[in-house]
Write a protein that holds these residues in place. Structure first.
Motif, PDB file in Angstrom:
ATOM      1  N   ALA A 195      11.982  -4.206  18.324  1.00  0.00           N
ATOM      2  CA  ALA A 195      12.322  -3.665  17.101  1.00  0.00           C
ATOM      3  C   ALA A 195      14.415  -4.312  17.055  1.00  0.00           C
ATOM      4  N   MET A 196      14.930  -4.860  18.097  1.00  0.00           N
ATOM      5  CA  MET A 196      16.078  -4.941  17.872  1.00  0.00           C
ATOM      6  C   MET A 196      16.168  -6.108  17.217  1.00  0.00           C
ATOM      7  N   LEU A 197      15.335  -7.391  17.620  1.00  0.00           N
ATOM      8  CA  LEU A 197      14.855  -8.260  17.368  1.00  0.00           C
ATOM      9  C   LEU A 197      14.860  -8.309  15.352  1.00  0.00           C
ATOM     10  N   THR A 198      13.736  -7.910  15.535  1.00  0.00           N
ATOM     11  CA  THR A 198      13.899  -6.593  13.639  1.00  0.00           C
ATOM     12  C   THR A 198      14.966  -6.506  13.320  1.00  0.00           C
ATOM     13  N   GLU A 199      15.815  -5.556  14.189  1.00  0.00           N
ATOM     14  CA  GLU A 199      17.138  -5.925  13.289  1.00  0.00           C
ATOM     15  C   GLU A 199      17.712  -6.350  13.117  1.00  0.00           C
ATOM     16  N   LEU A 200      17.768  -7.520  14.132  1.00  0.00           N
ATOM     17  CA  LEU A 200      18.943  -8.589  13.962  1.00  0.00           C
ATOM     18  C   LEU A 200      18.534  -9.617  12.790  1.00  0.00           C
ATOM     19  N   GLN A 201      17.106  -9.993  12.974  1.00  0.00           N
ATOM     20  CA  GLN A 201      17.030 -11.194  12.092  1.00  0.00           C
ATOM     21  C   GLN A 201      17.393 -10.073  10.472  1.00  0.00           C
ATOM     22  N   SER A 202      17.344  -8.731  10.113  1.00  0.00           N
ATOM     23  CA  SER A 202      17.534  -8.465   9.016  1.00  0.00           C
ATOM     24  C   SER A 202      18.736  -8.357   8.615  1.00  0.00           C
ATOM     25  N   ALA A 203      19.533  -8.396   9.690  1.00  0.00           N
ATOM     26  CA  ALA A 203      20.926  -8.478   9.405  1.00  0.00           C
ATOM     27  C   ALA A 203      21.603  -9.813   9.531  1.00  0.00           C
ATOM     28  N   VAL A 204      20.667 -10.270   9.714  1.00  0.00           N
ATOM     29  CA  VAL A 204      21.084 -12.211   9.426  1.00  0.00           C
ATOM     30  C   VAL A 204      21.087 -12.667   8.513  1.00  0.00           C
ATOM     31  N   ASP A 205      19.782 -12.209   8.021  1.00  0.00           N
ATOM     32  CA  ASP A 205      19.605 -12.503   6.484  1.00  0.00           C
ATOM     33  C   ASP A 205      20.515 -12.485   5.455  1.00  0.00           C
ATOM     34  N   ALA A 206      20.890 -10.797   5.589  1.00  0.00           N
ATOM     35  CA  ALA A 206      21.550 -10.412   4.329  1.00  0.00           C
ATOM     36  C   ALA A 206      23.145 -10.594   4.821  1.00  0.00           C
ATOM     37  N   GLU A 207      23.834 -11.119   6.363  1.00  0.00           N
ATOM     38  CA  GLU A 207      24.919 -11.178   6.416  1.00  0.00           C
ATOM     39  C   GLU A 207      25.549 -10.568   6.691  1.00  0.00           C
TER      40      GLU A 207
END
Length: 303
Positions: free
Chosen positions: A191-203
């Motif tokens: 779940a942490m990695l999913t949130e990290l990916q979403s944040a990075v994708d959206a900068e």
């Protein structure tokens, strides 16, 4: 990726006991019973948390090595650290191939260590971190103070039972005065990695709890935050831990595990193959390629 908890080892032992009782009742010889006991002794159960890819990678590496020696291997996947140490201490698991026993899991060793054999550290550069995307305009955990709005007042963590979670709550947040302005989100590594990916994708800005070695450090554009209070603890070794009596039951395996060593380059290559290049369901193939690229590794285990 997560499997149900394995019960094959218990089932095999139960079946062997049933067979032995049946043979005795029928007047069978002791030789059959002795043979069954010998077969059972050749099964080794490795316990891991699959989202912690240091243990995942090393477990599948050991599966390859041990099965080549004629030893049956069962990999049991659990969701928390506590059941791993409990399982070792009561003999339900034979080996935890990647224990953070020096610092991160010190509380578990204090509780269960008397019933655990430490076969030694195989990697000596492990550490806990807080990380943010490279574009985030802070460089230290101390900079989180007064900037809660940047991160919606959230520090995105991992499993509630992880040593990293305990260190974050009990040491890091108090040391930097973050308890009033931040919530530690306890979820899972996935779940942490999913949130990290979403944040990075959206900068977008995000702060997560991480550790090294871990493949995400090179797969995401991240930077570690400085820890001037040293609240995350020291650099530590990763240890191969076994149940009491393992060395007596498997002396040659215990010696190989004591000789087991990985440097940064080897570790990074192994994790990248297992997690990224091959992925879930192809761990065996990833390990085969790693061994082909490290042809002297097996010889080093045997002294």
């Amino acid at each position: 990726m997560t499997k149900k908890l394995g019960t094959r080892r218990v089932g095999v032992l139960a079946a062997l006991m049933t067979v032995a009782l049946g043979v005795t009742a029928c007047g069978g010889s002791d030789a059959s019973s002795d043979e069954g006991t010998e077969d059972a002794a050749q099964a080794i159960t490795l316990g891991i948390i699959p989202s912690w890819t240091d243990g995942l990678s090393t477990a599948y590496l050991w599966e390859n090595i041990l099965e080549a020696e004629g030893i049956d291997v069962e990999i049991q996947e659990l969701s928390e650290a506590a059941p791993l140490y409990t399982g070792l201490s009561n003999g339900d698991l034979d080996v935890y191939p990647s224990g953070w026993s020096e610092a991160t899991h010190a509380e578990y060793m204090e509780e269960y260590g008397d019933d655990i054999e430490d076969l030694g550290a195989y990697y000596d550069n492990a550490k806990l971190t807080f990380a943010v995307p490279e574009y985030t305009d802070i460089d230290s955990i101390a900079d989180l103070t007064g900037n809660a709005d940047m991160f919606d007042g959230r520090i995105v963590g991992i499993e509630p039972g992880a040593g990293l979670t305990a260190v974050t709550k009990d040491d890091v947040m108090p040391a930097y005065g973050l308890e009033d302005d931040y919530e530690l989100v306890e979820s899972s590594t996935t779940a942490m990695l999913t949130e990290l990916q979403s944040a990075v994708d959206a900068e977008e800005d995000i702060v997560v709890t991480l550790w090294k070695p871990f493949w995400a450090n090179s797969s995401f554009p991240l930077k570690d935050l400085e820890d001037p209070e040293a609240a995350l603890g020291p650099v530590e070794g990763l240890h191969t831990l076994a149940r009491t009596g393992f060395t007596e039951d498997f002396p040659e395996v215990a010696e190989m595990m004591s000789n087991f060593k990985l440097d940064d380059e080897q570790y990074g290559q192994l994790e990248n193959l297992v997690v990224n290049e091959f992925g879930s369901g192809q761990e065996a193939e990833a390990v085969e390629q790693w061994l082909e690229e490290n042809p002297d590794f097996i010889d080093g285990l045997k002294g």
